[in-house]
Design a protein around this motif. Structure first.
Motif, mmCIF file in Angstrom:
data_model
loop_
_atom_site.group_PDB
_atom_site.id
_atom_site.type_symbol
_atom_site.label_atom_id
_atom_site.label_comp_id
_atom_site.label_asym_id
_atom_site.label_seq_id
_atom_site.Cartn_x
_atom_site.Cartn_y
_atom_site.Cartn_z
ATOM 1 N N LEU A 62 0.844 -1.199 0.000
ATOM 2 C CA LEU A 62 0.000 0.000 0.000
ATOM 3 C C LEU A 62 0.887 1.260 0.000
ATOM 4 C CD1 LEU A 62 -2.759 -0.967 2.613
ATOM 5 C CD2 LEU A 62 -2.956 -0.936 0.123
ATOM 6 N N VAL A 63 0.421 2.268 -0.740
ATOM 7 C CA VAL A 63 1.153 3.544 -0.818
ATOM 8 C C VAL A 63 0.197 4.686 -0.511
ATOM 9 C CG1 VAL A 63 2.856 2.694 -2.480
ATOM 10 C CG2 VAL A 63 0.722 3.712 -3.296
ATOM 11 N N ASN A 64 0.769 5.799 -0.063
ATOM 12 C CA ASN A 64 -0.036 6.985 0.212
ATOM 13 C C ASN A 64 -0.135 7.866 -1.027
ATOM 14 O OD1 ASN A 64 2.506 8.112 0.068
ATOM 15 N ND2 ASN A 64 2.704 8.346 2.301
ATOM 16 N N ARG A 65 -0.651 9.060 -0.860
ATOM 17 C CA ARG A 65 -0.863 9.940 -2.018
ATOM 18 C C ARG A 65 0.448 10.366 -2.664
ATOM 19 N NH1 ARG A 65 -5.649 14.051 0.109
ATOM 20 N NH2 ARG A 65 -7.279 12.431 0.328
ATOM 21 N N SER A 66 1.472 10.456 -1.904
ATOM 22 C CA SER A 66 2.774 10.866 -2.443
ATOM 23 C C SER A 66 3.536 9.726 -3.097
ATOM 24 C CB SER A 66 3.631 11.496 -1.341
ATOM 25 O OG SER A 66 3.871 10.543 -0.310
ATOM 26 N N GLY A 67 3.021 8.495 -3.024
ATOM 27 C CA GLY A 67 3.661 7.351 -3.629
ATOM 28 C C GLY A 67 4.596 6.594 -2.730
ATOM 29 N N ASP A 68 4.741 7.023 -1.495
ATOM 30 C CA ASP A 68 5.591 6.320 -0.533
ATOM 31 C C ASP A 68 4.821 5.147 0.084
ATOM 32 O OD1 ASP A 68 7.569 8.171 -1.064
ATOM 33 O OD2 ASP A 68 6.899 9.508 0.580
ATOM 34 N N ALA A 69 5.583 4.210 0.628
ATOM 35 C CA ALA A 69 4.960 3.053 1.298
ATOM 36 C C ALA A 69 4.168 3.535 2.498
ATOM 37 C CB ALA A 69 6.020 2.042 1.721
ATOM 38 N N LEU A 70 2.957 3.017 2.614
ATOM 39 C CA LEU A 70 2.079 3.452 3.709
ATOM 40 C C LEU A 70 2.532 2.879 5.048
ATOM 41 C CD1 LEU A 70 -0.496 5.013 4.444
ATOM 42 C CD2 LEU A 70 -1.778 2.891 4.054
ATOM 43 N N PHE A 71 2.898 1.597 5.070
ATOM 44 C CA PHE A 71 3.329 0.941 6.297
ATOM 45 C C PHE A 71 4.795 0.542 6.153
ATOM 46 C CE2 PHE A 71 -1.251 0.145 6.109
ATOM 47 C CZ PHE A 71 -1.647 0.556 7.372
#
Length: 424
Positions: A239-248
């Motif tokens: 999963l990634v956030n809006r910026s494209g980084d890993a969420l967890f």
């Protein structure tokens, strides 16, 4: 002459009975066992008085018995050989001493000899009758008093002794009940519905790092769904956030995998306990009256004690309680994170406080309701009211009288038998 030759119509059957007694068996082995006196009389050729059998004026003097000469002693009217004479009924001394009675050429002579050799126990003037055992003769034999007391003691002990398996089932039901309630409450909290209620309730702390309520609901739903599905760590790791980084982060994914193992094990154990509890309820409903009620009542009391104890510990020191709880299930250092990590931003401390309160409240409400529904009132215990105590005593007295009547059954049966004999 052959087998097909017809029999002449005027042919007479051969005379096979020399004693002229049609009722006499043709062979000795066909005679009853009690005709020994008659057989001895025929063999020795003696008369009832003990003299030899030749009769003057006949051919018996040539060595033929009197019966073969056509003059049997019973037909001659001899008093000693008459079947109905008093001498034959009372048993003459000569016949009792074993002297041959007569030349028993007929069945009447044999019966007279048999009645003469029987014991003189019967009163004179009464015949010998065969007495068949009465149907109630076995009831007339009363066992010894100590045997009766021993049987009564064993019967009372058997009535007072309760089987072990229903008690075991009640104990298991009481133990399973609080655990099942706890698992169901945890399942209710670990759901998207509770997550939505928490994020939208007034007073819930917001995220200081930029997550909105919609972001929390979306990312939090992924985390909650991961705990109850069969997906691997990639379900959260990719999963990634809006910026494209890993969420967890990797540590967060690893901790969520540990949490998932604990949650799935808890749900599986709860399902097994529910199945065993249903089996125990079915068994107690069939084997033990009120067993389900007693088991659930004991389980609800135990649940109240456990919830009140844990609630007191949590209220006195929530942070210490939360820390010790995590140490039981997880290794040290695997469940602590920074404030800007995704798990802390989605599930802050207030979320766990509210989860503990909701879990405790659900379990408390269910246990109190069960306690009220299974409270051992007089009606649920099957006890009659005080107004019906007299009726109960009367029923017990009637039951005691019926038992006494059953105990005196041999005497009653004997009296009925005597009455029937007197009527006959």
């Amino acid at each position: 002459m052959t087998e097909k030759t017809p029999t002449p119509p005027n042919r007479q059957d051969p005379h096979l009975d020399p004693a002229d007694d049609t009722a006499e068996p043709a062979f000795d082995w066909m005679k009853p066992a009690g005709t020994g006196a008659g057989t001895a009389a025929n063999a020795q050729g003696t008369t009832p008085a003990g003299h030899t059998s030749p009769v003057p004026g006949t051919d018996a003097g040539k060595g033929q018995p009197a019966a073969s000469a056509g003059i049997p002693a019973s037909r001659a009217g001899s008093p000693a050989s008459r079947a109905g004479s008093p001498a034959s009924r009372a048993g003459s001394p000569a016949s009792q001493a074993g002297t041959p009675v007569s030349q028993a050429g007929s069945r009447a002579d044999r019966k007279a000899a048999e009645s003469a050799v029987e014991p003189a126990a019967e009163p004179q003037g009464r015949g010998t009758h065969f007495r068949e055992p009465l149907p109630t003769s076995a009831l007339q034999v009363r066992p010894p008093q100590d045997e009766v007391e021993r049987r009564n003691a064993e019967r009372e002990l058997a009535n007072n002794t309760k089987p072990v398996l229903p008690r075991v089932m009640q104990v298991l039901l009481a133990v399973f009940y609080p655990l099942v309630l706890l698992v169901l409450a945890v399942r209710a909290v670990a759901s998207p519905l509770f997550l939505w209620v928490e994020y939208n309730r007034p007073g819930f702390p917001g995220d200081g790092y930029g997550f909105s309520a919609d972001d929390r609901m979306t990312y939090g739903s992924y985390a909650v769904d991961y705990l109850s599905n069969w997906s691997g760590p990639r379900y959260l790791g990719e999963l990634v956030n809006r910026s494209g980084d890993a969420l967890f982060q990797e540590g967060e994914v690893s901790h969520m995998a540990d949490v998932k193992l604990v949650i799935l094990s808890t749900f599986g154990g709860g399902a097994l306990l529910i199945l065993l509890g249903i089996i125990a309820i079915i068994y107690l409903r069939r084997r033990s009256t009120g067993g389900v009620r007693r088991g659930l009542f004991a389980g609800s009391v135990a649940t109240l004690v456990i919830i009140l104890g844990l609630g007191t510990l949590a209220a006195l020191g929530w942070q210490q309680f939360f820390t010790e709880f995590h140490r039981i299930f997880f290794a040290n250092g695997t469940w602590t994170f920074a404030l800007d990590d995704t798990l802390i931003r989605l599930f802050p401390g207030q979320f766990w406080v509210d989860s503990g309160i909701v879990i405790g409240a659900l379990v408390l409400i269910a246990s109190v309701a069960t306690l009220i529904l299974t409270w051992p009132t007089r009606k649920r215990r099957g006890l009659a009211r005080k107004t019906n105590d007299k009726d109960t005593d009367a029923q017990d007295a009637s039951a005691t009288d019926s038992e006494a009547g059953t105990t005196d059954l041999p005497d009653a049966a004997q009296r009925r038998t005597r009455g029937n004999s007197a009527t006959v």
